[in-house]
Design a protein around this motif. Structure first.
Motif, PDB file in Angstrom:
ATOM      1  N   ARG A  32       0.857  -1.186   0.000  1.00  0.00           N
ATOM      2  CA  ARG A  32       0.000   0.000   0.000  1.00  0.00           C
ATOM      3  C   ARG A  32       0.891   1.233   0.000  1.00  0.00           C
ATOM      4  N   HIS A  33       0.517   2.207  -0.784  1.00  0.00           N
ATOM      5  CA  HIS A  33       1.281   3.449  -0.890  1.00  0.00           C
ATOM      6  C   HIS A  33       1.078   4.312   0.349  1.00  0.00           C
ATOM      7  N   PHE A  34       2.181   4.875   0.822  1.00  0.00           N
ATOM      8  CA  PHE A  34       2.146   5.829   1.929  1.00  0.00           C
ATOM      9  C   PHE A  34       3.274   6.841   1.705  1.00  0.00           C
ATOM     10  N   PRO A  35       3.182   7.619   0.604  1.00  0.00           N
ATOM     11  CA  PRO A  35       4.256   8.587   0.321  1.00  0.00           C
ATOM     12  C   PRO A  35       4.299   9.672   1.391  1.00  0.00           C
ATOM     13  N   TYR A 106      -3.664   7.943 -10.980  1.00  0.00           N
ATOM     14  CA  TYR A 106      -3.710   7.058  -9.814  1.00  0.00           C
ATOM     15  C   TYR A 106      -3.678   7.803  -8.477  1.00  0.00           C
ATOM     16  N   GLU A 107      -3.919   9.095  -8.542  1.00  0.00           N
ATOM     17  CA  GLU A 107      -3.870   9.921  -7.335  1.00  0.00           C
ATOM     18  C   GLU A 107      -4.833   9.403  -6.253  1.00  0.00           C
ATOM     19  N   LYS A 108      -6.039   9.000  -6.641  1.00  0.00           N
ATOM     20  CA  LYS A 108      -7.025   8.523  -5.661  1.00  0.00           C
ATOM     21  C   LYS A 108      -6.588   7.209  -5.019  1.00  0.00           C
ATOM     22  N   GLY A 113      -4.418   4.721   0.042  1.00  0.00           N
ATOM     23  CA  GLY A 113      -3.409   4.045   0.861  1.00  0.00           C
ATOM     24  C   GLY A 113      -3.037   4.880   2.073  1.00  0.00           C
ATOM     25  N   VAL A 114      -2.855   6.173   1.868  1.00  0.00           N
ATOM     26  CA  VAL A 114      -2.520   7.072   2.975  1.00  0.00           C
ATOM     27  C   VAL A 114      -3.680   7.136   3.976  1.00  0.00           C
ATOM     28  N   THR A 115      -4.882   7.268   3.467  1.00  0.00           N
ATOM     29  CA  THR A 115      -6.067   7.328   4.325  1.00  0.00           C
ATOM     30  C   THR A 115      -6.218   6.047   5.139  1.00  0.00           C
TER      31      THR A 115
END
Length: 156
Positions: A32-35, A106-108, A113-115
């Protein structure tokens, strides 16, 4: 949860790769993305991974991004300077790859992932979950293996 520009994530990548090879077919790995806001290229790197994923090569790009992190992480134009070359090596449709990134397609997905991570108490990367156990930061191979073996034994 990871950030492609995070040095700790880059270090953990080798351990994760070793674990995935050893436990192939026995465990599931979900990235999962978490930039992190402090990493200027983390968001665009996540976009590159997702754009490659659209063409069936998410984990191939994922690996290339981590394996070459020092090369692209401080670039002012990582897409043009590095990511397009990586996409070419992966035999992606370069026009589609670049246009998907430019359109922030893919911004959403990345924000979700951050949410989701924030809701689970993630505040740094890498953060792993082995079943319900949260692990902040990377672990040495032997400790990861021990935790996975314990989780697998509990599920029997």
């Amino acid at each position: 949860f990871g950030d492609y520009q995070c040095p700790a994530c880059g270090a953990a990548h080798a351990v994760v790769t070793q674990i995935l090879n050893e436990y192939n077919g026995k465990i599931s790995f979900v990235f999962r993305h978490f930039p992190l806001p402090a990493h200027n290229n983390a968001q665009i790197a996540a976009m590159a991974a997702e754009a490659a994923g659209e063409q069936g090569k998410f984990f191939e790009m994922h690996d290339v991004l981590y394996e070459n992190q020092k090369e692209w992480s401080e670039s002012n134009q990582p897409v043009d300077d590095y990511f397009v070359a990586y996409a070419k090596k992966l035999e992606l449709d370069l026009d589609k790859f670049k246009s998907d990134i430019d359109a922030k397609k893919y911004e959403k997905v990345i924000q979700q992932g951050v949410t989701d991570g924030t809701a689970l108490g993630v505040n740094s990367t890498p953060t792993f979950f082995i079943n319900d156990e949260k692990i902040s930061g990377g672990l040495p191979y032997n400790e990861f293996k021990e935790k996975i073996d314990k989780a697998l034994a509990a599920s029997q």
